[in-house]
Design a protein around this motif. Structure first.
Motif, PDB file in Angstrom:
ATOM      1  N   SER A   1       0.855  -1.190   0.000  1.00 23.21           N
ATOM      2  CA  SER A   1       0.000   0.000   0.000  1.00 23.21           C
ATOM      3  C   SER A   1       0.893   1.243   0.000  1.00 23.21           C
ATOM      4  O   SER A   1       1.940   1.256   0.657  1.00 23.21           O
ATOM      5  N   PRO A   2       0.527   2.334  -0.732  1.00 24.81           N
ATOM      6  CA  PRO A   2      -0.715   2.500  -1.483  1.00 24.81           C
ATOM      7  C   PRO A   2      -0.611   2.154  -2.963  1.00 24.81           C
ATOM      8  O   PRO A   2      -1.419   2.625  -3.763  1.00 24.81           O
ATOM      9  N   LYS A   3       0.390   1.355  -3.360  1.00 19.56           N
ATOM     10  CA  LYS A   3       0.576   1.065  -4.772  1.00 19.56           C
ATOM     11  C   LYS A   3      -0.623   0.343  -5.390  1.00 19.56           C
ATOM     12  O   LYS A   3      -0.848   0.415  -6.595  1.00 19.56           O
ATOM     13  N   HIS A   4      -1.374  -0.381  -4.588  1.00 20.40           N
ATOM     14  CA  HIS A   4      -2.484  -1.172  -5.114  1.00 20.40           C
ATOM     15  C   HIS A   4      -3.772  -0.379  -5.268  1.00 20.40           C
ATOM     16  O   HIS A   4      -4.725  -0.866  -5.867  1.00 20.40           O
ATOM     17  N   VAL A   5      -3.823   0.844  -4.750  1.00 25.07           N
ATOM     18  CA  VAL A   5      -5.085   1.589  -4.684  1.00 25.07           C
ATOM     19  C   VAL A   5      -5.659   1.840  -6.071  1.00 25.07           C
ATOM     20  O   VAL A   5      -6.855   1.615  -6.322  1.00 25.07           O
ATOM     21  N   LEU A   6      -4.848   2.313  -6.995  1.00 23.53           N
ATOM     22  CA  LEU A   6      -5.353   2.609  -8.332  1.00 23.53           C
ATOM     23  C   LEU A   6      -5.809   1.346  -9.053  1.00 23.53           C
ATOM     24  O   LEU A   6      -6.767   1.382  -9.832  1.00 23.53           O
ATOM     25  N   HIS A   7      -5.132   0.222  -8.808  1.00 32.12           N
ATOM     26  CA  HIS A   7      -5.564  -1.042  -9.401  1.00 32.12           C
ATOM     27  C   HIS A   7      -6.931  -1.453  -8.862  1.00 32.12           C
ATOM     28  O   HIS A   7      -7.772  -1.983  -9.601  1.00 32.12           O
ATOM     29  N   LEU A   8      -7.176  -1.214  -7.579  1.00 32.67           N
ATOM     30  CA  LEU A   8      -8.485  -1.515  -6.998  1.00 32.67           C
ATOM     31  C   LEU A   8      -9.579  -0.692  -7.668  1.00 32.67           C
ATOM     32  O   LEU A   8     -10.624  -1.226  -8.068  1.00 32.67           O
ATOM     33  N   HIS A   9      -9.348   0.600  -7.807  1.00 26.38           N
ATOM     34  CA  HIS A   9     -10.351   1.472  -8.421  1.00 26.38           C
ATOM     35  C   HIS A   9     -10.549   1.140  -9.899  1.00 26.38           C
ATOM     36  O   HIS A   9     -11.676   1.184 -10.404  1.00 26.38           O
ATOM     37  N   PHE A  10      -9.466   0.801 -10.573  1.00 21.11           N
ATOM     38  CA  PHE A  10      -9.572   0.439 -11.989  1.00 21.11           C
ATOM     39  C   PHE A  10     -10.449  -0.791 -12.171  1.00 21.11           C
ATOM     40  O   PHE A  10     -11.312  -0.841 -13.053  1.00 21.11           O
ATOM     41  N   ASN A  11     -10.265  -1.789 -11.322  1.00 21.66           N
ATOM     42  CA  ASN A  11     -11.086  -2.991 -11.433  1.00 21.66           C
ATOM     43  C   ASN A  11     -12.535  -2.732 -11.028  1.00 21.66           C
ATOM     44  O   ASN A  11     -13.456  -3.326 -11.596  1.00 21.66           O
ATOM     45  N   LEU A  12     -12.759  -1.835 -10.083  1.00 20.88           N
ATOM     46  CA  LEU A  12     -14.129  -1.438  -9.749  1.00 20.88           C
ATOM     47  C   LEU A  12     -14.809  -0.783 -10.946  1.00 20.88           C
ATOM     48  O   LEU A  12     -15.987  -1.048 -11.229  1.00 20.88           O
ATOM     49  N   ALA A  13     -14.079   0.089 -11.645  1.00 21.23           N
ATOM     50  CA  ALA A  13     -14.641   0.728 -12.834  1.00 21.23           C
ATOM     51  C   ALA A  13     -14.970  -0.298 -13.912  1.00 21.23           C
ATOM     52  O   ALA A  13     -16.017  -0.214 -14.579  1.00 21.23           O
ATOM     53  N   ASN A  14     -14.110  -1.290 -14.085  1.00 16.38           N
ATOM     54  CA  ASN A  14     -14.373  -2.334 -15.071  1.00 16.38           C
ATOM     55  C   ASN A  14     -15.610  -3.152 -14.702  1.00 16.38           C
ATOM     56  O   ASN A  14     -16.392  -3.540 -15.579  1.00 16.38           O
ATOM     57  N   ILE A  15     -15.790  -3.420 -13.420  1.00 22.18           N
ATOM     58  CA  ILE A  15     -17.000  -4.113 -12.987  1.00 22.18           C
ATOM     59  C   ILE A  15     -18.232  -3.285 -13.335  1.00 22.18           C
ATOM     60  O   ILE A  15     -19.258  -3.815 -13.775  1.00 22.18           O
TER      61      ILE A  15
ATOM     62  N   GLY B   1     -17.062   3.410 -17.937  1.00 18.89           N
ATOM     63  CA  GLY B   1     -16.102   3.359 -19.028  1.00 18.89           C
ATOM     64  C   GLY B   1     -15.162   4.556 -19.029  1.00 18.89           C
ATOM     65  O   GLY B   1     -13.933   4.403 -19.180  1.00 18.89           O
ATOM     66  N   LEU B   2     -15.710   5.757 -18.838  1.00 21.18           N
ATOM     67  CA  LEU B   2     -14.869   6.953 -18.778  1.00 21.18           C
ATOM     68  C   LEU B   2     -13.943   6.904 -17.565  1.00 21.18           C
ATOM     69  O   LEU B   2     -12.777   7.301 -17.649  1.00 21.18           O
ATOM     70  N   SER B   3     -14.455   6.413 -16.443  1.00 22.96           N
ATOM     71  CA  SER B   3     -13.620   6.297 -15.245  1.00 22.96           C
ATOM     72  C   SER B   3     -12.506   5.282 -15.461  1.00 22.96           C
ATOM     73  O   SER B   3     -11.359   5.506 -15.037  1.00 22.96           O
ATOM     74  N   ALA B   4     -12.804   4.158 -16.122  1.00 25.80           N
ATOM     75  CA  ALA B   4     -11.779   3.154 -16.395  1.00 25.80           C
ATOM     76  C   ALA B   4     -10.656   3.735 -17.246  1.00 25.80           C
ATOM     77  O   ALA B   4      -9.466   3.478 -16.985  1.00 25.80           O
ATOM     78  N   ILE B   5     -11.005   4.522 -18.265  1.00 31.71           N
ATOM     79  CA  ILE B   5      -9.983   5.165 -19.087  1.00 31.71           C
ATOM     80  C   ILE B   5      -9.158   6.132 -18.243  1.00 31.71           C
ATOM     81  O   ILE B   5      -7.930   6.220 -18.378  1.00 31.71           O
ATOM     82  N   GLY B   6      -9.830   6.865 -17.348  1.00 31.97           N
ATOM     83  CA  GLY B   6      -9.110   7.765 -16.459  1.00 31.97           C
ATOM     84  C   GLY B   6      -8.118   7.026 -15.564  1.00 31.97           C
ATOM     85  O   GLY B   6      -6.996   7.495 -15.337  1.00 31.97           O
ATOM     86  N   PHE B   7      -8.522   5.852 -15.065  1.00 32.50           N
ATOM     87  CA  PHE B   7      -7.619   5.086 -14.204  1.00 32.50           C
ATOM     88  C   PHE B   7      -6.465   4.470 -14.992  1.00 32.50           C
ATOM     89  O   PHE B   7      -5.373   4.290 -14.444  1.00 32.50           O
TER      90      PHE B   7
END
Length: 306
Positions: free
Chosen positions: A50-64, A100-106
C-alpha cells in the motif's frame, strides 16, 4: 426518455440476436467474477505494498461497473426487444458510460504512476495514500460529470440503439447537441488520456531498463511486471473502446444513421464488454506473484505448501 427516443427498424429476435444475448450473459458473468477475484487478490494477497495497489483496486471497480448490468441487454437481445423500460435504459447508459470513462481515467493514472515511480522516484515516495485516494476521487468525479450530462439531457442523451434491444449514447442522432458532446469527450476523455499514456509509458520503459537490477524480489510484483501489465491494459482498452468511439464520432461528423446494420450496432457494444472482461486475465498472465496470490486467495494455500 420517450420524447427523445428515436424510431428505428426493430431487429426481431433471430439466431444472431440470440447468440449476441448469450454472449453478453456469458462474457458478463465471467468478467464480473474475474474482476472480483482480481480485487480480492490485491486486497488479501500482499502482492503490492500500500498505497501502490489503490489505483488497481479502483480500476477494477470501474471495469466491474462497465459490465455489471450485462443481464439487461443480454436478456433483451434473446427476447428480441428491450424489456425494462425507458428509465432502465437511461440507467444502463449512464452506468456503462460513467464506468467506461472512469476506467480510461484510471488507465491514464496507472501510466502516470509508472512514470513517477521510474522517472521521479523521490516525488513518488513523498506521495501518501491520501494523495492517491484524492486522485481516484477526481477520476470518478470527472466520469460522473460527463456521464450525467446525457442522463439529465443537459447535453446529448441516452437512448435505445437501433433495434431497441440495447441502450447507449444516441449516436444515430444528427443534432448539434450530440455532435458537440461527442467531439468534446473524444478530445478530453479519449485522445488526451491515451496520448498522455503513450508519453508516460515510453519514458517509464526507458527508465526501468536502467533500474531493472534493483527490482524487488519475493512475493511482490516487480516494476517490470507492473509496466507490462499497464501496457497490455492500454492496448486492450484501445481495442475495447475504439469501435464505440468510432461509431459515435462518425455520427457526430457525418450525421446520424437511423438504420445501420445489426453488425454495426452489436459489435462495438459487445467488444466493450468482452475487452473489459478480458482485462482481468492480464494480471495473472504477466505476473507469477499475482498468480500465486490468486491461488492462495482461492484455495487458502500457504506458501510453504506450494
Amino acid at each position: 426518455m420517450s420524447e427523445g427516443s428515436f424510431e428505428s427498424e426493430v431487429f426481431t429476435s433471430n439466431p444472431e440476436t440470440t447468440l449476441d444475448g448469450v454472449l453478453y450473459l456469458v462474457i458478463g458473468s465471467l468478467g464480473v467474477v474475474g474482476h472480483l477475484a482480481t480485487l480480492l487478490t490485491f486486497m488479501k494477497g500482499n502482492i503490492l505494498h500500500s498505497p501502490k495497489h489503490v489505483l488497481h483496486l479502483h480500476f477494477n471497480l470501474a471495469n466491474i461497473g462497465v459490465i455489471i448490468l450485462f443481464a439487461l441487454p443480454g436478456m433483451s437481445l434473446i427476447n428480441g426487444r428491450w424489456m425494462f423500460g425507458d428509465d432502465a435504459c437511461n440507467l444502463y447508459g449512464f452506468v456503462t458510460f460513467f464506468s467506461g470513462l472512469s476506467a480510461i481515467g484510471f488507465i491514464a493514472a496507472l501510466a502516470l504512476e509508472r512514470y513517477l515511480v521510474n522517472c521521479w522516484t523521490d516525488l513518488y515516495c513523498r506521495l501518501s495514500a491520501g494523495h492517491i485516494h484524492l486522485l481516484a476521487l477526481l477520476i470518478w468525479a470527472q466520469g460522473l460529470f460527463w456521464a450525467a450530462m446525457p442522463a439529465t439531457r443537459s447535453w446529448s442523451r441516452y437512448a435505445y440503439e437501433p433495434g431497441r434491444m440495447t441502450c447507449n449514447l444516441d449516436w444515430t442522432s444528427a443534432d448539434d447537441s450530440h455532435a458537440s458532446f461527442i467531439r468534446t469527450i473524444t478530445v478530453i476523455c479519449f485522445i488526451v488520456p491515451f496520448t498522455s499514456v503513450a508519453f508516460c509509458l515510453a519514458l517509464a520503459n526507458m527508465a526501468v531498463d536502467k533500474k531493472e537490477a534493483e527490482e524487488e524480489k519475493g512475493d511482490c510484483m516487480t516494476e517490470r511486471q507492473l509496466l507490462k501489465i499497464t501496457g497490455f491494459t492500454v492496448v486492450m482498452a484501445l481495442l475495447t473502446w475504439t469501435p464505440c468511439a468510432s461509431n459515435c464520432l462518425y455520427s457526430a461528423v457525418v450525421g446520424g444513421d437511423k438504420n445501420p446494420s445489426f453488425i454495426r450496432v452489436a459489435v462495438p457494444a459487445l467488444a466493450a464488454k468482452a475487452g473489459t472482461s478480458l482485462v482481468s486475465l492480464i494480471y495473472p498472465s504477466l505476473s507469477p506473484q499475482f498468480r500465486y496470490g490468486l491461488t492462495r486467495m482461492l484455495v487458502g494455500t500457504d506458501k510453504k505448501e506450494l
